[in-house]
Design a protein around this motif. Structure first.
Motif, PDB file in Angstrom:
ATOM      1  N   ILE A 234       0.827  -1.211   0.000  1.00  0.00           N
ATOM      2  CA  ILE A 234       0.000   0.000   0.000  1.00  0.00           C
ATOM      3  C   ILE A 234       0.858   1.256   0.000  1.00  0.00           C
ATOM      4  N   ALA A 235       1.936   1.241   0.798  1.00  0.00           N
ATOM      5  CA  ALA A 235       2.753   2.439   0.943  1.00  0.00           C
ATOM      6  C   ALA A 235       3.710   2.654  -0.220  1.00  0.00           C
ATOM      7  N   VAL A 236       4.174   1.561  -0.867  1.00  0.00           N
ATOM      8  CA  VAL A 236       5.232   1.689  -1.866  1.00  0.00           C
ATOM      9  C   VAL A 236       4.905   0.956  -3.167  1.00  0.00           C
ATOM     10  N   TYR A 237       4.675  -0.375  -3.101  1.00  0.00           N
ATOM     11  CA  TYR A 237       4.597  -1.181  -4.313  1.00  0.00           C
ATOM     12  C   TYR A 237       3.462  -0.746  -5.242  1.00  0.00           C
ATOM     13  N   ILE A 238       2.257  -0.676  -4.702  1.00  0.00           N
ATOM     14  CA  ILE A 238       1.105  -0.364  -5.561  1.00  0.00           C
ATOM     15  C   ILE A 238       1.166   1.065  -6.088  1.00  0.00           C
ATOM     16  N   LEU A 240       3.794   2.831  -6.770  1.00  0.00           N
ATOM     17  CA  LEU A 240       4.820   2.869  -7.806  1.00  0.00           C
ATOM     18  C   LEU A 240       4.363   2.139  -9.063  1.00  0.00           C
ATOM     19  N   TRP A 241       3.692   0.978  -8.885  1.00  0.00           N
ATOM     20  CA  TRP A 241       3.190   0.246 -10.054  1.00  0.00           C
ATOM     21  C   TRP A 241       2.166   1.091 -10.803  1.00  0.00           C
ATOM     22  N   VAL A 242       1.268   1.719 -10.083  1.00  0.00           N
ATOM     23  CA  VAL A 242       0.257   2.573 -10.712  1.00  0.00           C
ATOM     24  C   VAL A 242       0.918   3.744 -11.425  1.00  0.00           C
ATOM     25  N   ASN A 243       1.904   4.349 -10.781  1.00  0.00           N
ATOM     26  CA  ASN A 243       2.583   5.496 -11.386  1.00  0.00           C
ATOM     27  C   ASN A 243       3.356   5.089 -12.639  1.00  0.00           C
ATOM     28  N   ASP A 244       4.049   3.936 -12.578  1.00  0.00           N
ATOM     29  CA  ASP A 244       4.859   3.483 -13.711  1.00  0.00           C
ATOM     30  C   ASP A 244       4.007   2.976 -14.873  1.00  0.00           C
ATOM     31  N   VAL A 245       2.946   2.226 -14.546  1.00  0.00           N
ATOM     32  CA  VAL A 245       2.169   1.553 -15.594  1.00  0.00           C
ATOM     33  C   VAL A 245       1.011   2.412 -16.080  1.00  0.00           C
ATOM     34  N   PRO A 249      -3.334   8.539 -10.563  1.00  0.00           N
ATOM     35  CA  PRO A 249      -3.625   8.111  -9.189  1.00  0.00           C
ATOM     36  C   PRO A 249      -4.968   7.438  -9.024  1.00  0.00           C
ATOM     37  N   ALA A 250      -5.901   7.619  -9.987  1.00  0.00           N
ATOM     38  CA  ALA A 250      -7.178   6.915  -9.897  1.00  0.00           C
ATOM     39  C   ALA A 250      -6.976   5.410  -9.912  1.00  0.00           C
ATOM     40  N   GLY A 251      -5.870   4.942 -10.500  1.00  0.00           N
ATOM     41  CA  GLY A 251      -5.575   3.509 -10.511  1.00  0.00           C
ATOM     42  C   GLY A 251      -5.365   2.940  -9.124  1.00  0.00           C
ATOM     43  N   LEU A 252      -4.937   3.788  -8.161  1.00  0.00           N
ATOM     44  CA  LEU A 252      -4.824   3.320  -6.775  1.00  0.00           C
ATOM     45  C   LEU A 252      -6.168   2.804  -6.283  1.00  0.00           C
ATOM     46  N   SER A 363      13.628  -2.105  -0.485  1.00  0.00           N
ATOM     47  CA  SER A 363      13.720  -3.175  -1.482  1.00  0.00           C
ATOM     48  C   SER A 363      13.579  -2.637  -2.898  1.00  0.00           C
ATOM     49  N   VAL A 364      12.696  -1.663  -3.084  1.00  0.00           N
ATOM     50  CA  VAL A 364      12.555  -1.082  -4.426  1.00  0.00           C
ATOM     51  C   VAL A 364      13.804  -0.291  -4.796  1.00  0.00           C
ATOM     52  N   THR A 365      14.328   0.470  -3.843  1.00  0.00           N
ATOM     53  CA  THR A 365      15.532   1.246  -4.113  1.00  0.00           C
ATOM     54  C   THR A 365      16.714   0.342  -4.435  1.00  0.00           C
ATOM     55  N   THR A 366      16.803  -0.803  -3.742  1.00  0.00           N
ATOM     56  CA  THR A 366      17.947  -1.696  -3.897  1.00  0.00           C
ATOM     57  C   THR A 366      17.770  -2.673  -5.067  1.00  0.00           C
ATOM     58  N   LEU A 367      16.593  -3.272  -5.175  1.00  0.00           N
ATOM     59  CA  LEU A 367      16.384  -4.355  -6.142  1.00  0.00           C
ATOM     60  C   LEU A 367      15.630  -3.922  -7.391  1.00  0.00           C
ATOM     61  N   GLY A 368      14.806  -2.897  -7.261  1.00  0.00           N
ATOM     62  CA  GLY A 368      13.858  -2.576  -8.315  1.00  0.00           C
ATOM     63  C   GLY A 368      12.488  -3.114  -7.949  1.00  0.00           C
ATOM     64  N   LEU A 369      11.453  -2.602  -8.581  1.00  0.00           N
ATOM     65  CA  LEU A 369      10.094  -2.940  -8.189  1.00  0.00           C
ATOM     66  C   LEU A 369       9.762  -4.409  -8.407  1.00  0.00           C
ATOM     67  N   GLU A 370      10.026  -4.946  -9.588  1.00  0.00           N
ATOM     68  CA  GLU A 370       9.629  -6.331  -9.875  1.00  0.00           C
ATOM     69  C   GLU A 370      10.351  -7.341  -8.986  1.00  0.00           C
TER      70      GLU A 370
END
Length: 412
Positions: A234-238, A240-245, A249-252, A363-370
């Motif tokens: 909720i705080a990071v993954y979704i 970022l996925w919504v923003n990237d894809v 923000p309505a996609g949230l 984890s996103v900063t270090t590994l990337g989102l996927e």
């Protein structure tokens, strides 16, 4: 005001507060993303709220027993309303001020949420409402609230801006305080008429009971692990996925709303068929379905329809987890331990939230989102596999889920 109407007012106030809180869960990370562009800072802000939240959930109820549950609830909601107005001003105050304000909100929300939940049991008993029915109906209404908040929150951010969305949250806290102060008059919970225990003795009694009840303790540990990755999502993954894809923000609201919609359907199914199901197996399967699939689909697909469908199914799975825990917490502890056990249980269930928010950003900063999403999915699968394996072992036939609201305790 009749006892039944007071129960309705109490539950309604709690749900209204949850509506605003879930809007802010979307709005505050988006505020950080807009003002800093940093996934790590998104995680820091989420952790700044959740760590005080879980600490006050555990440590606050014994003090609330002395102050009075109703009074504590009103003060916590009024304080939260004022602080959320201040949060809306933080683009001018800076990131450090935002972290401090969010931490204070988390502190007040933790004790406020716990005391309302403690008030449910005596209010339901005064109204003649069975606890199993209250738990099922409350969970369903909470799911509906989440569904509405996820959709409304994303749209509010899009239409009015993130500041207005946060101010909506502030108004819900104020209305909640008004409802409790004007419509809930009876004394519920607390230790009225008896000599209060010392704070440490009261806290130790709750810890001692929770340590002895292995059924509840196991459920809480699994839910804590699930909450860790849920908060990272909720705080990071979704976001970022919504923003990237999607870039909108309505996609949230669409993604989180799909989970809430599935959970609502699952709640209806559980309310209808739950009495025929084996508790341990139902809990384990629900936990396994609710976690890994929704994380993996974000890592493997850019198709909103596919993400929506898988997230919906995961929501159906989570619908059995919280009601089963809720029933256990209302059935099993003795009445005199109710407030401190529920407080400690809430803290343990939410213990993974601050760590999840921090690990999500890291984890996103270090590994990337996927890669971060796949790692989180594997972790949740491992955690939920343990109770699932235990539940699948041959065991004597158990009694079905029944209402025991008129008993003070169900043996482990």
């Amino acid at each position: 005001m009749t006892p039944r109407r007071e129960l309705i007012a109490l539950v309604g106030a709690d749900l209204l507060s949850n509506l605003g809180s879930r809007i802010s869960i979307l709005a505050i990370p988006w505020l950080v993303l807009e003002t800093t562009g940093s996934p790590a800072k998104m995680g820091v802000v989420a952790a700044a709220e959740t760590l005080p939240y879980l600490l006050s959930s555990a440590l606050g109820p014994p003090l609330a027993d002395r102050i009075g549950l109703r009074r504590t609830s009103i003060l916590a909601d009024l304080g939260s309303a004022g602080l959320m107005v201040a949060v809306a001003l933080t683009p001018w105050l800076g990131f450090g001020a935002l972290v401090a304000l969010v931490a204070l909100v988390g502190t007040l929300r933790g004790v406020g949420d716990r005391v309302k939940h403690v008030m449910f049991r005596p209010a339901a008993q005064a109204a003649g409402v069975r606890l199993i029915r209250l738990t099922s109906v409350y969970d369903g209404m909470s799911r509906l609230t989440t569904l509405l908040a996820a959709s409304i929150g994303g749209l509010l951010i899009w239409w009015l801006g993130v500041t207005s969305a946060i101010l909506v949250d502030a108004s819900t806290f104020a209305v909640c305080a008004l409802l409790i102060s004007t419509l809930v008059r009876r004394t519920t919970g607390g230790a009225a008429g008896s000599r209060p225990e010392s704070y440490l003795r009261a806290l130790a009694g709750g810890l001692r009971y929770l340590g002895q009840d292995r059924t509840v303790l196991t459920m809480l540990l699994v839910i804590s692990a699930l909450n860790m990755v849920v908060n990272a999502s909720i705080a990071v993954y979704i976001p970022l996925w919504v923003n990237d894809v999607l870039g909108n923000p309505a996609g949230l609201g669409l993604v989180l709303g799909a989970f809430a919609a599935g959970a609502l359907l699952g709640n209806l199914l559980f309310t209808t068929f739950g009495s025929r199901l084996r508790r341990d197996l139902t809990f384990a399967i629900g936990a396994a379905v609710s976690g890994p699939p929704r994380l993996l689909v974000l890592a493997l697909s850019d198709d909103l329809t596919v993400v929506f469908a898988v997230t919906f199914v995961s929501g159906v799975g989570i619908a059995v987890v919280n009601p089963l825990l809720g029933v256990a917490l209302y059935e099993r502890p003795p009445a005199d331990l109710q407030s401190r056990v529920i407080g400690l249980a809430g803290a343990l269930a939410f213990a993974g939230l601050p760590l999840g928010a921090l690990l999500g950003g890291w984890s996103v900063t270090t590994l990337g989102l996927e890669p971060a999403l796949v790692t989180a999915a594997v972790f949740v699968l491992a955690v939920t596999a343990v109770p699932l394996a235990a539940a699948l072992r041959p065991m004597p036939k158990q009694a079905p889920l029944v209402d025991v609201s008129d008993r003070e305790r169900v043996p482990s």
